[in-house]
Design a protein around this motif. Structure first.
Motif: not given
Length: 86
Positions: A21-29
């Motif tokens: 989820t942290l990686k997905e958060m970074a991708n969305q940012i």
């Protein structure tokens, strides 16, 4: 970050704080920075946490943003208390 430790980007729930989820958060940012609604927001991240959220649930998010996005400054957003002004 809510009291249960779920991460949200805007109002999109990503799930519990973990590497995925942290990686997905970074991708969305990064996607938001690539096509910004507001150019002044590029390179900025606002963190908002539920009042019942322990720092231990927010810390991994802060560390990931620092490590992966090399953010040196993160803005803290606060919500107006619904009881204020009543």
């Amino acid at each position: 970050v809510d009291a249960e430790g779920n991460i949200f980007v805007e109002k999109n729930k990503l799930g519990q704080v973990n590497e995925s989820t942290l990686k997905e958060m970074a991708n969305q940012i990064q996607a938001a920075w690539a096509a910004p609604k507001n150019p002044d927001g590029v390179g900025r991240v606002y963190i908002k946490a539920d009042t019942k959220t322990s720092y231990g649930k927010v810390h991994p998010v802060l560390m990931y943003l620092n490590r992966e996005l090399q953010l040196q400054q993160i803005d803290l957003a606060i919500a107006k208390d619904s009881k204020e002004g009543s």
